[in-house]
Scaffold this active site. Structure first.
Site, PDB file in Angstrom:
ATOM      1  N   ASP A   1       0.858  -0.999   0.105  1.00 46.69           N
ATOM      2  CA  ASP A   1      -0.071  -0.046  -0.009  1.00 46.69           C
ATOM      3  C   ASP A   1       0.886   1.147   0.023  1.00 46.69           C
ATOM      4  O   ASP A   1       2.255   1.153   0.509  1.00 46.69           O
ATOM      5  CB  ASP A   1      -0.938   0.036   1.120  1.00 46.69           C
TER       6      ASP A   1
ATOM      7  N   CYS B   1      -7.634  -2.884  -2.974  1.00 44.36           N
ATOM      8  CA  CYS B   1      -7.169  -1.437  -3.289  1.00 44.36           C
ATOM      9  C   CYS B   1      -8.389  -0.933  -4.256  1.00 44.36           C
ATOM     10  O   CYS B   1      -9.211  -1.686  -4.821  1.00 44.36           O
ATOM     11  CB  CYS B   1      -5.880  -1.015  -3.886  1.00 44.36           C
TER      12      CYS B   1
ATOM     13  N   THR C   1     -12.017  -9.113  -4.128  1.00 40.39           N
ATOM     14  CA  THR C   1     -13.365  -8.908  -3.694  1.00 40.39           C
ATOM     15  C   THR C   1     -13.401  -7.363  -3.894  1.00 40.39           C
ATOM     16  O   THR C   1     -14.380  -6.506  -3.128  1.00 40.39           O
ATOM     17  CB  THR C   1     -13.642  -9.281  -2.248  1.00 40.39           C
ATOM     18  N   SER C   2     -12.636  -6.696  -4.613  1.00 39.84           N
ATOM     19  CA  SER C   2     -12.655  -5.362  -4.503  1.00 39.84           C
ATOM     20  C   SER C   2     -13.360  -4.692  -6.060  1.00 39.84           C
ATOM     21  O   SER C   2     -14.459  -4.251  -5.792  1.00 39.84           O
ATOM     22  CB  SER C   2     -11.336  -4.599  -4.850  1.00 39.84           C
ATOM     23  N   ARG C   3     -12.721  -4.488  -6.970  1.00 38.63           N
ATOM     24  CA  ARG C   3     -13.492  -4.211  -8.098  1.00 38.63           C
ATOM     25  C   ARG C   3     -12.842  -4.943  -9.514  1.00 38.63           C
ATOM     26  O   ARG C   3     -11.811  -5.249  -9.540  1.00 38.63           O
ATOM     27  CB  ARG C   3     -13.470  -2.554  -8.412  1.00 38.63           C
TER      28      ARG C   3
ATOM     29  N   ASP D   1     -15.464 -11.759  -6.393  1.00 38.82           N
ATOM     30  CA  ASP D   1     -16.929 -11.399  -5.952  1.00 38.82           C
ATOM     31  C   ASP D   1     -17.234 -10.285  -6.949  1.00 38.82           C
ATOM     32  O   ASP D   1     -18.549  -9.715  -6.925  1.00 38.82           O
ATOM     33  CB  ASP D   1     -16.864 -10.876  -4.631  1.00 38.82           C
TER      34      ASP D   1
HETATM   35  P1  NAD Z   1     -10.221   1.956   1.870  1.00 35.44           P
HETATM   36  O1  NAD Z   1     -10.164   3.351   1.149  1.00 35.44           O
HETATM   37  O2  NAD Z   1     -10.275   1.888   3.257  1.00 35.44           O
HETATM   38  O3  NAD Z   1      -8.833   1.340   1.565  1.00 35.44           O
HETATM   39  C1  NAD Z   1      -8.237   1.191   0.213  1.00 35.44           C
HETATM   40  C2  NAD Z   1      -6.754   1.074   0.552  1.00 35.44           C
HETATM   41  O4  NAD Z   1      -6.069   1.011  -0.816  1.00 35.44           O
HETATM   42  C3  NAD Z   1      -5.883   2.423   0.997  1.00 35.44           C
HETATM   43  O5  NAD Z   1      -5.187   2.055   2.059  1.00 35.44           O
HETATM   44  C4  NAD Z   1      -5.141   2.869  -0.230  1.00 35.44           C
HETATM   45  O6  NAD Z   1      -4.189   3.679   0.477  1.00 35.44           O
HETATM   46  C5  NAD Z   1      -4.885   1.622  -0.976  1.00 35.44           C
HETATM   47  N1  NAD Z   1      -4.467   1.768  -2.461  1.00 35.44           N
HETATM   48  C6  NAD Z   1      -4.903   2.986  -3.215  1.00 35.44           C
HETATM   49  N2  NAD Z   1      -4.472   2.751  -4.301  1.00 35.44           N
HETATM   50  C7  NAD Z   1      -3.459   1.578  -4.277  1.00 35.44           C
HETATM   51  C8  NAD Z   1      -2.484   1.019  -5.094  1.00 35.44           C
HETATM   52  N3  NAD Z   1      -2.412   1.472  -6.334  1.00 35.44           N
HETATM   53  N4  NAD Z   1      -1.975   0.088  -4.595  1.00 35.44           N
HETATM   54  C9  NAD Z   1      -2.320  -0.458  -3.477  1.00 35.44           C
HETATM   55  N5  NAD Z   1      -2.883   0.055  -2.548  1.00 35.44           N
HETATM   56  C10 NAD Z   1      -3.790   1.052  -2.787  1.00 35.44           C
HETATM   57  O7  NAD Z   1     -11.286   1.089   0.980  1.00 35.44           O
HETATM   58  P2  NAD Z   1     -11.767  -0.028   1.874  1.00 35.44           P
HETATM   59  O8  NAD Z   1     -13.030   0.127   2.471  1.00 35.44           O
HETATM   60  O9  NAD Z   1     -10.846  -1.116   2.581  1.00 35.44           O
HETATM   61  O10 NAD Z   1     -12.341  -0.724   0.302  1.00 35.44           O
HETATM   62  C11 NAD Z   1     -11.468  -1.433  -0.610  1.00 35.44           C
HETATM   63  C12 NAD Z   1     -12.116  -1.643  -1.894  1.00 35.44           C
HETATM   64  O11 NAD Z   1     -13.143  -2.919  -1.407  1.00 35.44           O
HETATM   65  C13 NAD Z   1     -13.052  -0.578  -2.339  1.00 35.44           C
HETATM   66  O12 NAD Z   1     -12.467   0.554  -3.221  1.00 35.44           O
HETATM   67  C14 NAD Z   1     -14.201  -1.353  -3.138  1.00 35.44           C
HETATM   68  O13 NAD Z   1     -13.682  -1.185  -4.413  1.00 35.44           O
HETATM   69  C15 NAD Z   1     -14.219  -2.582  -2.641  1.00 35.44           C
HETATM   70  N6  NAD Z   1     -15.459  -2.979  -2.000  1.00 35.44           N
HETATM   71  C16 NAD Z   1     -16.067  -4.056  -2.496  1.00 35.44           C
HETATM   72  C17 NAD Z   1     -17.367  -4.554  -1.886  1.00 35.44           C
HETATM   73  C18 NAD Z   1     -17.907  -5.832  -2.237  1.00 35.44           C
HETATM   74  O14 NAD Z   1     -19.205  -5.851  -1.837  1.00 35.44           O
HETATM   75  N7  NAD Z   1     -17.464  -6.616  -2.677  1.00 35.44           N
HETATM   76  C19 NAD Z   1     -17.754  -3.594  -0.724  1.00 35.44           C
HETATM   77  C20 NAD Z   1     -17.163  -2.534  -0.554  1.00 35.44           C
HETATM   78  C21 NAD Z   1     -15.901  -2.010  -1.100  1.00 35.44           C
END
Ligand code: NAD
Length: 331
Positions: free
Chosen positions: A175, A206, A233-235, A259
């Site tokens: 990160d 991320c 599970t992110s995007r 997911d």
């Molecule tokens: P968050 O903002 O708390 O954490 C994201 C982290 O990613 C931060 O620490 C940031 O510094 C880091 N980051 C940004 N760019 C980066 C990179 N290039 N390389 C490495 N790290 C990087 O977000 P969160 O609440 O932990 O959520 C994370 C992701 O989960 C969201 O962006 C969303 O897309 C996804 N999400 C999915 C679901 C689901 O139902 N599957 C639900 C909520 C969120």
């Protein structure tokens, strides 16, 4: 406030109606997604649009909503990659979101995918129903002692790290911002390439940004251990799905649990049973026995849905009263 919901599902109606008992706003729920075809559905007097992850909030949509009288975009989600923030700012139309709603929900779902796929629970469930009590093909591996790479240690990634350490895994993380508490707990921050090279399991947490789009591609997959277990599970856009399909075919990727999917908006949250899916990448993906997919349900717990509804309506109340929008998404 008169709030119009796009992409509304029965659970949205249930949780928002409950949370709205405190506010008594006018809520109108539409099943349709938000796109240029559906902005005409805004009725006079409606001033807030509440949107979800696969709704399109690009420049034409935002302009049309503004012309219809919409003055606030309330996302009932954390991610905001589907919003043209520059256009929203130019229109002076704030965009608010739910930055943190039970990050446990998503982190725990990632663990469920990992355990379910590794120990072949989905196969065992069906086999038992068929009176087949054999174990052939159900072999997994111990998580204990394995190296887990976590990309993004924000709210969700941090919880995932701690759960993995509970299993006795070695956790490597990447990160731009180190979380000191995690480091003190034993997580080792390393360069991104080191995560790719040393991890047995890689989990993405991320956000999707221009920098992270297709973070997992043919080049980065080549750096990974043969047989790596990949979790997303992110995007969906974090993964170049065609490259992943190739790596599954030649067994460089040993297992994939997702997911989210790059083209999910045409599939997820809809009942398409009986229809012919036109997405060939998807159709290939689901043929692999070592791939498990859920349709964006990481957030789908009672606690998370309650928080999403309460925070969204609180965001709208702050806008109504002219108070500071602490959950506003800034460019
Ligand atoms: P968050 O903002 O708390 O954490 C994201 C982290 O990613 C931060 O620490 C940031 O510094 C880091 N980051 C940004 N760019 C980066 C990179 N290039 N390389 C490495 N790290 C990087 O977000 P969160 O609440 O932990 O959520 C994370 C992701 O989960 C969201 O962006 C969303 O897309 C996804 N999400 C999915 C679901 C689901 O139902 N599957 C639900 C909520 C969120």
């Amino acid at each position: 406030m008169n709030i119009l919901f796009y992409s509304a599902q029965p659970y949205d109606i249930k949780y928002f109606t409950t949370a709205n008992e405190k506010y008594q706003y006018q809520l109108r729920f539409l099943e349709y997604p938000l796109n240029t075809d559906n902005t005409a559905l805004v009725k006079p007097g409606e001033n807030v649009v509440c949107a979800f992850v696969n709704d399109h909030l690009d420049a034409p949509v935002l302009h049309q909503l503004y012309d219809k009288g919409i003055r606030l975009i309330a996302l009932r989600a954390a991610g905001f990659n589907n919003v043209d923030l520059k256009t929203a700012a130019a229109l002076n139309m704030p965009v608010v979101r739910v930055p943190a709603y039970s990050p446990h929900a998503v982190a725990e779902h990632a663990v469920a995918l990992l355990l379910g796929l590794n120990r072949k629970i989905y196969k065992a469930y069906n086999r038992i129903r068929d009176n087949n009590f054999t174990l052939n093909g159900l072999e997994g591996f111990d998580l204990y002692g394995k190296t887990v790479g976590v990309i993004g240690t924000g709210n969700i990634g941090a919880i995932f790290c701690r759960i993995m350490m509970g299993f006795g895994c070695k956790v490597l993380a990447y990160d731009m911002y180190k979380n000191e508490a995690l480091e003190n707990a034993g997580v080792e921050y390393v360069p991104l390439d080191t995560v790719f090279e040393r991890s047995d399991i890689i989990s993405l947490h991320c956000p999707l940004t221009p920098e992270t789009k297709h973070l997992i591609n043919a080049i980065t997959i080549a750096k990974m251990k043969r047989g790596v277990f990949l979790l997303n599970t992110s995007r969906g856009g974090l993964i170049d799905t065609k490259a992943v399909v190739e790596a599954l075919k030649n067994c460089h990727i040993g297992a994939l649990a997702i997911d989210v999917y790059e083209q999910e908006e045409n599939l997820f949250f809809h009942d398409l049973s009986g229809e012919i899916i036109q997405d060939d990448v998807w159709s290939r993906l689901i043929t692999f026995p070592n791939v498990v997919i859920t349709s964006h349900q990481g957030f789908f717990t009672h606690e998370a849905l309650t928080q999403i509804a309460e925070t969204t309506l609180h965001n709208i109340a702050c806008f109504e009263k002219g108070e500071a929008l602490v959950n506003q998404v800034k460019i």
